[in-house]
Structures are given as structure tokens and as C-alpha cells.
Design a protein around this motif. Sequence first.
Motif, PDB file in Angstrom:
ATOM      1  N   ASN A  81      -3.435 -53.696   4.061  1.00  0.00           N
ATOM      2  CA  ASN A  81      -2.297 -53.897   3.171  1.00  0.00           C
ATOM      3  C   ASN A  81      -2.074 -55.369   2.860  1.00  0.00           C
ATOM      4  OD1 ASN A  81      -1.865 -51.135   3.138  1.00  0.00           O
ATOM      5  ND2 ASN A  81      -0.354 -51.196   4.782  1.00  0.00           N
ATOM      6  N   GLY A  82      -2.307 -56.226   3.856  1.00  0.00           N
ATOM      7  CA  GLY A  82      -2.163 -57.654   3.608  1.00  0.00           C
ATOM      8  C   GLY A  82      -3.125 -58.132   2.543  1.00  0.00           C
ATOM      9  N   THR A  83      -4.364 -57.695   2.623  1.00  0.00           N
ATOM     10  CA  THR A  83      -5.366 -58.079   1.624  1.00  0.00           C
ATOM     11  C   THR A  83      -4.998 -57.545   0.247  1.00  0.00           C
ATOM     12  OG1 THR A  83      -7.132 -58.170   3.276  1.00  0.00           O
ATOM     13  CG2 THR A  83      -7.799 -57.842   0.983  1.00  0.00           C
ATOM     14  N   LYS A  84      -4.595 -56.297   0.179  1.00  0.00           N
ATOM     15  CA  LYS A  84      -4.212 -55.715  -1.111  1.00  0.00           C
ATOM     16  C   LYS A  84      -2.990 -56.419  -1.707  1.00  0.00           C
ATOM     17  CE  LYS A  84      -6.046 -51.034  -0.516  1.00  0.00           C
ATOM     18  NZ  LYS A  84      -5.694 -49.583  -0.408  1.00  0.00           N
ATOM     19  N   ALA A 143      -1.092 -59.955  -6.003  1.00  0.00           N
ATOM     20  CA  ALA A 143      -0.419 -61.124  -6.569  1.00  0.00           C
ATOM     21  C   ALA A 143      -1.395 -61.987  -7.353  1.00  0.00           C
ATOM     22  CB  ALA A 143       0.233 -61.932  -5.447  1.00  0.00           C
ATOM     23  N   VAL A 144      -2.623 -62.098  -6.856  1.00  0.00           N
ATOM     24  CA  VAL A 144      -3.652 -62.841  -7.593  1.00  0.00           C
ATOM     25  C   VAL A 144      -3.872 -62.214  -8.970  1.00  0.00           C
ATOM     26  CG1 VAL A 144      -6.134 -63.350  -7.653  1.00  0.00           C
ATOM     27  CG2 VAL A 144      -4.824 -63.748  -5.554  1.00  0.00           C
ATOM     28  N   ASN A 145      -3.915 -60.906  -9.019  1.00  0.00           N
ATOM     29  CA  ASN A 145      -4.108 -60.223 -10.305  1.00  0.00           C
ATOM     30  C   ASN A 145      -2.958 -60.480 -11.267  1.00  0.00           C
ATOM     31  OD1 ASN A 145      -6.627 -59.040  -9.939  1.00  0.00           O
ATOM     32  ND2 ASN A 145      -5.802 -57.177  -9.011  1.00  0.00           N
ATOM     33  N   LYS A 158     -13.940 -54.690   2.178  1.00  0.00           N
ATOM     34  CA  LYS A 158     -14.407 -53.777   1.131  1.00  0.00           C
ATOM     35  C   LYS A 158     -13.353 -53.607   0.038  1.00  0.00           C
ATOM     36  CE  LYS A 158     -17.889 -51.033   3.548  1.00  0.00           C
ATOM     37  NZ  LYS A 158     -18.316 -49.685   3.979  1.00  0.00           N
ATOM     38  N   ALA A 159     -12.095 -53.544   0.442  1.00  0.00           N
ATOM     39  CA  ALA A 159     -11.013 -53.427  -0.538  1.00  0.00           C
ATOM     40  C   ALA A 159     -10.955 -54.668  -1.422  1.00  0.00           C
ATOM     41  CB  ALA A 159      -9.679 -53.212   0.169  1.00  0.00           C
ATOM     42  N   ALA A 160     -11.187 -55.831  -0.820  1.00  0.00           N
ATOM     43  CA  ALA A 160     -11.174 -57.079  -1.591  1.00  0.00           C
ATOM     44  C   ALA A 160     -12.273 -57.081  -2.646  1.00  0.00           C
ATOM     45  CB  ALA A 160     -11.338 -58.271  -0.653  1.00  0.00           C
ATOM     46  N   TRP A 161     -13.465 -56.642  -2.262  1.00  0.00           N
ATOM     47  CA  TRP A 161     -14.562 -56.606  -3.231  1.00  0.00           C
ATOM     48  C   TRP A 161     -14.293 -55.604  -4.348  1.00  0.00           C
ATOM     49  CZ3 TRP A 161     -17.479 -60.445  -3.892  1.00  0.00           C
ATOM     50  CH2 TRP A 161     -17.903 -61.238  -2.836  1.00  0.00           C
ATOM     51  N   GLU A 162     -13.663 -54.487  -4.017  1.00  0.00           N
ATOM     52  CA  GLU A 162     -13.318 -53.500  -5.048  1.00  0.00           C
ATOM     53  C   GLU A 162     -12.339 -54.086  -6.058  1.00  0.00           C
ATOM     54  OE1 GLU A 162     -11.879 -50.042  -3.067  1.00  0.00           O
ATOM     55  OE2 GLU A 162     -13.828 -49.533  -2.177  1.00  0.00           O
ATOM     56  N   MET A 163     -11.339 -54.810  -5.560  1.00  0.00           N
ATOM     57  CA  MET A 163     -10.349 -55.409  -6.458  1.00  0.00           C
ATOM     58  C   MET A 163     -10.964 -56.537  -7.282  1.00  0.00           C
ATOM     59  SD  MET A 163      -6.917 -55.353  -4.053  1.00  0.00           S
ATOM     60  CE  MET A 163      -5.797 -55.822  -5.385  1.00  0.00           C
ATOM     61  N   ASN A 164     -11.893 -57.263  -6.676  1.00  0.00           N
ATOM     62  CA  ASN A 164     -12.565 -58.329  -7.412  1.00  0.00           C
ATOM     63  C   ASN A 164     -13.408 -57.771  -8.551  1.00  0.00           C
ATOM     64  OD1 ASN A 164     -15.579 -59.849  -7.233  1.00  0.00           O
ATOM     65  ND2 ASN A 164     -13.834 -61.164  -7.709  1.00  0.00           N
ATOM     66  N   LYS A 165     -14.126 -56.705  -8.277  1.00  0.00           N
ATOM     67  CA  LYS A 165     -15.020 -56.132  -9.286  1.00  0.00           C
ATOM     68  C   LYS A 165     -14.274 -55.423 -10.409  1.00  0.00           C
ATOM     69  CE  LYS A 165     -18.801 -55.670  -5.983  1.00  0.00           C
ATOM     70  NZ  LYS A 165     -19.621 -54.763  -5.139  1.00  0.00           N
ATOM     71  N   ALA A 166     -12.995 -55.147 -10.189  1.00  0.00           N
ATOM     72  CA  ALA A 166     -12.208 -54.447 -11.206  1.00  0.00           C
ATOM     73  C   ALA A 166     -11.668 -55.387 -12.273  1.00  0.00           C
ATOM     74  CB  ALA A 166     -11.059 -53.694 -10.542  1.00  0.00           C
ATOM     75  N   GLN A 167     -11.956 -56.706 -12.145  1.00  0.00           N
ATOM     76  CA  GLN A 167     -11.471 -57.677 -13.127  1.00  0.00           C
ATOM     77  C   GLN A 167     -12.536 -58.774 -13.306  1.00  0.00           C
ATOM     78  OE1 GLN A 167     -10.375 -61.169 -11.924  1.00  0.00           O
ATOM     79  NE2 GLN A 167     -11.834 -60.371 -10.403  1.00  0.00           N
ATOM     80  N   THR A 168     -12.280 -59.700 -14.215  1.00  0.00           N
ATOM     81  CA  THR A 168     -13.283 -60.738 -14.502  1.00  0.00           C
ATOM     82  C   THR A 168     -12.719 -62.158 -14.459  1.00  0.00           C
ATOM     83  OG1 THR A 168     -12.849 -60.522 -16.882  1.00  0.00           O
ATOM     84  CG2 THR A 168     -14.652 -59.189 -15.958  1.00  0.00           C
ATOM     85  N   ARG A 169     -11.438 -62.335 -14.152  1.00  0.00           N
ATOM     86  CA  ARG A 169     -10.834 -63.672 -14.212  1.00  0.00           C
ATOM     87  C   ARG A 169     -11.109 -64.511 -12.961  1.00  0.00           C
ATOM     88  NH1 ARG A 169      -6.049 -64.656 -12.146  1.00  0.00           N
ATOM     89  NH2 ARG A 169      -5.231 -62.592 -12.605  1.00  0.00           N
ATOM     90  N   TRP A 170     -10.992 -63.924 -11.789  1.00  0.00           N
ATOM     91  CA  TRP A 170     -11.145 -64.691 -10.553  1.00  0.00           C
ATOM     92  C   TRP A 170     -12.360 -64.211  -9.780  1.00  0.00           C
ATOM     93  CZ3 TRP A 170     -10.642 -61.582  -6.180  1.00  0.00           C
ATOM     94  CH2 TRP A 170      -9.912 -60.378  -6.346  1.00  0.00           C
TER      95      TRP A 170
END
Length: 285
Positions: free
Chosen positions: A44-47, A52-54, A111-123
Motif C-alpha cells: 500500500n505504501g508503494t501504491k 501521487a506521482v501519477n 512488482k506493483a511498482a513496475w505495473e504502475m510504471n508500465k501503465a504510463q509514459t511520463r516518469w
Amino acid sequence: KASLLDDGAFDEAMQGCELVFHTASPFTSKIKDPRKDLVEPALNGTKNVLGAVNRTQSVKRVVLTSSCAAIIGDAKDCLGYPNGIATEAQWNESSTVDHQAYSYSKTVAEKAAWEMNKAQTRWDLVVINPSLVIGPGINPNATSESFSLVRQLGDGTMKSGVPAFSIGVVDVRDLAIAHFNAGFMPEASGRHIISAENTDFITLSGYLQKKFGSAYPFPKRLIPKILVWLIAPGAGFTRKMIWQNVGYPWRVDNAKGIKELGVKYRPVEESMVDFFQQMVDNKVF
């Protein structure tokens, strides 16, 4: 506590930031409920941070502190890797919420971090995967697991001996440089094993004996695996954990961190002596 802050607190803190470091995750062996005490806070902390980054348009890079535990669950896992050595290509597939819960928490969070990263292109996402962190700290009376381990090597807790437990270690000062370079080197990408040396408890104890001699009751011998297995429950370990780790070599390849992040590792002997000397200076014993 990233899992407890609300969205507004994160959004306000990140305004105008281009670089975000997410380093917090609970690491303790004293737990009652592994899912609530380890897995949920890490995930949950990572998400929450990456959510917030998103929402923060200025952020261009996130540096996430994961762990070698997200690569290797048990030392026995290394037997299935090419040449018996783990690289950034491997993922921990042996840990669960009921077995090696800390390792499992680091795995699902990364793994959750990589999923969130791959779902966007800005960061972009750069991940640091350290082994056991040692060396002198800002707080000389820390309560970390690494602090407890090194203290127990010298306070008599392990004077009768240590198991043949293989681990990797890295100096906190070298790890800090790895994080800095991961944030500011434009070419940095992907995962990075940050570990100075593949070693074991008896070797670490030997470094301390060499410097401090007989002034402290350092362990000098290995305890047979069957004995460790028998007493494991009373010492707070599961027998499965002992069976899957004691006697098996734990090995990682740290070449990528050296090549791509420019990490230069100081000798582990120096790290151990500096760490223990700080404890002596602050009258821990």
C-alpha cells in the motif's frame, strides 16, 4: 508511513518535484500478522507514493528501494539459476505470506511498482535491490535487523556458534551513493543488485575477531544444520526457513550496479569493523 498518509499529503509534498525516492518499508522479525505488519504496508505504501506521482505532472523519475529479497527468496533458489548466481533477471518465486513474509512483501511491492510504471509514459522507474545493509549509521542506537544481527555477534547471544547461513551485505554509505546515482544519472534504468560481497555469518564474525580479538564473545564455529533445525521454532524461525537456507550458497551478480551506476564497494571487513566500533563507542555492550 507511506501506507497511512492520505492523497492530499502526498500531492502537496510532491508539488514541483522532478525526482522521487521511495525508500520506506517495514523490516522486522518481530511480527504478529505478516500480512498486516509487512505485506500490506509495503504494497500500500508503494501504491500510495506512485499514485501521487501519477497525479504530479512535474515528476520525471522514481527511485524505489526494493531488495535482493525480491530476487531471491531462499538461498536454495540459487540452485535453479544459471551458474547458481542470481541477476536482475530473476524474481523471488518461493516466498509467500506464510514463508519468508518480508521477502514476499518486497516482491509484491516491487512488482506493483513496475505495473504502475508500465501503465504510463511520463516518469521512469529505477530500482535499487540491496542485500543486508551494514555499516555505521546516523543513529548509533538503531533498531534495525542488521543492527541487531551485528550486535548479537558481539554480545554473547551467538557465542556458542552460528549456522552456515549465506548472505550478501553492502555498506550503507555505498548504498547511499547508489541511490544518488540512480536518481541523477540519466542513463540509469531497470533493477540494480547492490551488494558488495557474497558472504556468511562465520566470515563476518571472523572480521570482528581479527580487529577486536577476545574482547567480545564472537562466535567461532558453525552449528550443525540439524541442531539449528531442531531449535528453530524456539528462536523465532520456521523449520522450513532453516531447511531452505542453511548450507546453501547465496550468490548474486553485482556487475550491473558497478557498470551502470558507478558503485565502488569498500571492503566488507571495513564495513563490519566501522559498524561494530560505532556500537562500542556508544556503549551498546
